[in-house]
Design a protein around this motif. Structure first.
Motif, PDB file in Angstrom:
ATOM      1  N   PRO A   1      15.406  84.225  48.212  1.00  0.00           N
ATOM      2  CA  PRO A   1      14.759  83.569  46.988  1.00  0.00           C
ATOM      3  C   PRO A   1      14.049  85.334  46.376  1.00  0.00           C
ATOM      4  CG  PRO A   1      12.982  83.827  48.966  1.00  0.00           C
ATOM      5  CD  PRO A   1      14.241  84.057  49.799  1.00  0.00           C
ATOM      6  N   ILE A   2      14.984  85.045  44.522  1.00  0.00           N
ATOM      7  CA  ILE A   2      14.584  85.736  43.983  1.00  0.00           C
ATOM      8  C   ILE A   2      13.181  85.866  43.955  1.00  0.00           C
ATOM      9  CG2 ILE A   2      16.859  84.965  43.073  1.00  0.00           C
ATOM     10  CD1 ILE A   2      15.368  84.084  40.944  1.00  0.00           C
ATOM     11  N   ARG A   3      12.985  87.323  42.507  1.00  0.00           N
ATOM     12  CA  ARG A   3      11.400  87.561  42.690  1.00  0.00           C
ATOM     13  C   ARG A   3      12.023  88.249  41.319  1.00  0.00           C
ATOM     14  NH1 ARG A   3      10.073  91.863  47.640  1.00  0.00           N
ATOM     15  NH2 ARG A   3      10.010  90.438  49.604  1.00  0.00           N
TER      16      ARG A   3
ATOM     17  N   ILE B   1      33.821  82.908  30.748  1.00  0.00           N
ATOM     18  CA  ILE B   1      34.691  84.015  31.093  1.00  0.00           C
ATOM     19  C   ILE B   1      34.372  84.042  32.732  1.00  0.00           C
ATOM     20  CG2 ILE B   1      35.848  86.119  30.898  1.00  0.00           C
ATOM     21  CD1 ILE B   1      36.507  85.389  27.582  1.00  0.00           C
ATOM     22  N   ALA B   2      33.878  85.157  32.970  1.00  0.00           N
ATOM     23  CA  ALA B   2      33.480  86.251  34.186  1.00  0.00           C
ATOM     24  C   ALA B   2      32.759  84.683  34.862  1.00  0.00           C
ATOM     25  CB  ALA B   2      31.392  86.676  33.636  1.00  0.00           C
ATOM     26  N   SER B   3      32.086  83.640  34.662  1.00  0.00           N
ATOM     27  CA  SER B   3      32.447  82.725  36.055  1.00  0.00           C
ATOM     28  C   SER B   3      33.988  81.890  36.721  1.00  0.00           C
ATOM     29  CB  SER B   3      31.715  81.449  35.168  1.00  0.00           C
ATOM     30  OG  SER B   3      31.336  80.103  36.694  1.00  0.00           O
ATOM     31  N   LEU B   4      34.891  82.473  36.055  1.00  0.00           N
ATOM     32  CA  LEU B   4      36.009  81.734  36.247  1.00  0.00           C
ATOM     33  C   LEU B   4      36.484  82.750  36.721  1.00  0.00           C
ATOM     34  CD1 LEU B   4      37.213  79.909  32.880  1.00  0.00           C
ATOM     35  CD2 LEU B   4      36.318  78.645  35.041  1.00  0.00           C
ATOM     36  N   VAL B   5      36.618  84.345  36.421  1.00  0.00           N
ATOM     37  CA  VAL B   5      36.827  85.065  36.973  1.00  0.00           C
ATOM     38  C   VAL B   5      36.191  85.601  38.141  1.00  0.00           C
ATOM     39  CG1 VAL B   5      37.683  88.106  37.232  1.00  0.00           C
ATOM     40  CG2 VAL B   5      38.024  85.832  34.901  1.00  0.00           C
ATOM     41  N   SER B   6      35.710  85.035  38.604  1.00  0.00           N
ATOM     42  CA  SER B   6      34.292  85.234  39.733  1.00  0.00           C
ATOM     43  C   SER B   6      35.008  84.867  40.667  1.00  0.00           C
ATOM     44  CB  SER B   6      32.882  85.414  40.138  1.00  0.00           C
ATOM     45  OG  SER B   6      32.214  85.266  40.858  1.00  0.00           O
ATOM     46  N   ALA B   7      35.093  85.133  42.067  1.00  0.00           N
ATOM     47  CA  ALA B   7      35.378  84.286  43.259  1.00  0.00           C
ATOM     48  C   ALA B   7      34.158  83.380  43.583  1.00  0.00           C
ATOM     49  CB  ALA B   7      35.961  85.216  44.542  1.00  0.00           C
ATOM     50  N   ARG B   8      33.281  83.701  42.673  1.00  0.00           N
ATOM     51  CA  ARG B   8      32.174  82.773  43.116  1.00  0.00           C
ATOM     52  C   ARG B   8      31.286  82.099  42.624  1.00  0.00           C
ATOM     53  NH1 ARG B   8      28.404  86.086  48.091  1.00  0.00           N
ATOM     54  NH2 ARG B   8      28.576  87.973  46.588  1.00  0.00           N
ATOM     55  N   GLY B   9      31.931  82.476  41.154  1.00  0.00           N
ATOM     56  CA  GLY B   9      31.233  82.331  40.414  1.00  0.00           C
ATOM     57  C   GLY B   9      30.214  82.417  39.501  1.00  0.00           C
ATOM     58  N   ARG B  10      30.066  83.840  39.929  1.00  0.00           N
ATOM     59  CA  ARG B  10      29.425  84.702  38.933  1.00  0.00           C
ATOM     60  C   ARG B  10      29.457  85.210  37.873  1.00  0.00           C
ATOM     61  NH1 ARG B  10      26.222  88.609  43.353  1.00  0.00           N
ATOM     62  NH2 ARG B  10      28.372  89.814  43.025  1.00  0.00           N
TER      63      ARG B  10
ATOM     64  N   GLY C   1      22.353  90.890  41.329  1.00  0.00           N
ATOM     65  CA  GLY C   1      22.216  90.715  43.028  1.00  0.00           C
ATOM     66  C   GLY C   1      21.997  89.681  43.623  1.00  0.00           C
ATOM     67  N   THR C   2      22.273  88.201  42.773  1.00  0.00           N
ATOM     68  CA  THR C   2      21.736  86.900  42.735  1.00  0.00           C
ATOM     69  C   THR C   2      23.440  85.524  42.344  1.00  0.00           C
ATOM     70  OG1 THR C   2      22.159  86.693  40.632  1.00  0.00           O
ATOM     71  CG2 THR C   2      19.716  87.402  41.515  1.00  0.00           C
ATOM     72  N   LEU C   3      23.191  84.932  43.541  1.00  0.00           N
ATOM     73  CA  LEU C   3      24.102  84.115  43.356  1.00  0.00           C
ATOM     74  C   LEU C   3      23.594  82.204  43.475  1.00  0.00           C
ATOM     75  CD1 LEU C   3      27.161  83.349  44.011  1.00  0.00           C
ATOM     76  CD2 LEU C   3      26.369  82.917  46.617  1.00  0.00           C
ATOM     77  N   VAL C   4      24.307  81.976  42.416  1.00  0.00           N
ATOM     78  CA  VAL C   4      23.681  80.479  42.598  1.00  0.00           C
ATOM     79  C   VAL C   4      24.352  79.311  43.615  1.00  0.00           C
ATOM     80  CG1 VAL C   4      23.878  78.403  40.476  1.00  0.00           C
ATOM     81  CG2 VAL C   4      23.433  80.985  39.875  1.00  0.00           C
ATOM     82  N   ILE C   5      23.512  79.118  43.832  1.00  0.00           N
ATOM     83  CA  ILE C   5      24.283  77.606  45.073  1.00  0.00           C
ATOM     84  C   ILE C   5      23.822  76.736  44.706  1.00  0.00           C
ATOM     85  CG2 ILE C   5      24.152  79.556  46.361  1.00  0.00           C
ATOM     86  CD1 ILE C   5      21.176  78.053  47.783  1.00  0.00           C
TER      87      ILE C   5
END
Length: 314
Positions: A100-102, A127-136, A144-148
């Motif tokens: 979990p994030i803080r 644009i950044a979300s489309l370019v990123s492999a994990r949609g970040r 250093g987070t990720l939306v799942i």
């Protein structure tokens, strides 16, 4: 599916959220934040009528920072990555290791979100979300987070393919009592996924399962029958037996005779000194069934004996 490795060398299989779901969640969050901002601005404007223009400008900037930037940061920190929009869309913000994030993660995401979402109307974030492999987006990269995705649609169960028609009923006399449930599960998993496997690998798995099934049942498949067809025929036979057993149990339960009625309660006459009359007709010494013989009651009364057994004094 994204594989994240934790500090304990545990691989986590997570599903990163893509741009459409993230855009919908961001739109819900922005709508809520702007509604709150407008309500607070109206209240502050009414309360600051007597203030000068410099004070009103300072209050406006403070409201912008507190509501539009501080609000999402506080919500993500307190809810551990679940804002209202993300909760509605089944999303969640986690760290790169799946934890979990803080507050510091939410702070970096909120500060970068003011630049790439509010000031550029979401163009940079898209644009950044489309370019990123994990949609970040950039905020996720710096924090250093990720939306799942937390809610994943359940996969529909795949039915076992039917056997060839000429094998249906071929194994009706086969004894399946010695086959364990683990083997049935392995056979079912193979039959539902055999079209996704390499032909060579699938053939070897089918042969191994068929050999184990032959060992359990003691009957080998007919000559020229593929192992996959043999497994499908045996599984079909087991399903047919289970269906017949269930239908037979339901039919027997529906055709069961009704329970016999309870016998009538015995009749107790008052003043009979504990004597309980039988519920049905009484047979006398002569074998006749019925009540007292004619004259029997008269003779007892002539003897001077009452029905309770009391004899009057002579």
């Amino acid at each position: 599916m994204s594989e994240l490795v934790t500090g304990d060398a545990v691989v986590l299989g997570l599903r990163p959220a893509r741009l459409p779901s993230r855009a919908l969640a961001a739109a819900i969050d922005l709508a809520v934040v702007f509604c709150v901002f407008m309500l607070v601005s109206v209240v502050v404007a009414i309360a600051s009528v007597t203030l000068d223009e410099a004070a009103v400008a300072a209050i406006t900037v403070a409201l912008f920072l507190l509501v539009l930037i501080g609000g999402p940061i506080a919500v993500e920190t307190l809810s551990h990555g679940r804002s209202l929009g993300k909760l509605a869309c089944g999303l969640r913000v986690v760290r790169d290791d799946g934890g979990p994030i803080r507050f510091r993660h939410a702070l970096v995401r909120g500060a970068m979100g003011a630049v790439e979402i509010l000031m550029t109307f979401g163009v940079v974030a898209s644009i950044a979300s489309l370019v990123s492999a994990r949609g970040r987006r950039l905020g996720d990269v710096f924090a250093g987070t990720l939306v799942i995705r937390e809610r994943v649609a359940a996969k529909r169960s795949v039915a076992v393919p039917p056997p060839p028609p000429w094998l249906v009923g071929r194994f009706s006399q086969l004894d399946l009592s010695a086959v364990p449930d683990e083997l049935w599960l392995a056979i079912r998993q193979y039959l539902t996924r055999m079209h996704q496997l390499d032909p060579g690998v699938g053939g070897s798995i089918a042969g191994r399962l068929a050999d184990e099934l032959v060992t359990r049942t003691g009957i080998a498949p007919p000559q020229g029958v593929p192992a996959a067809a043999f497994l499908a025929a045996v599984v079909h036979e087991r399903q047919a037996r289970d269906a017949r057993r269930v239908f037979a149990g339901a039919r027997n339960a529906s055709s069961a005779p009704p329970a016999p009625p309870a016998p009538p309660a015995p009749t107790v006459f008052p003043g009979s000194a504990g004597f309980t009359a039988p519920a049905g007709p009484v047979a006398d010494g002569s074998g006749a069934v019925g009540g007292p013989r004619p004259g029997q009651g008269t003779e007892q009364e002539g003897a001077g004996t009452s029905s309770a057994g009391f004899a009057p004094p002579g």
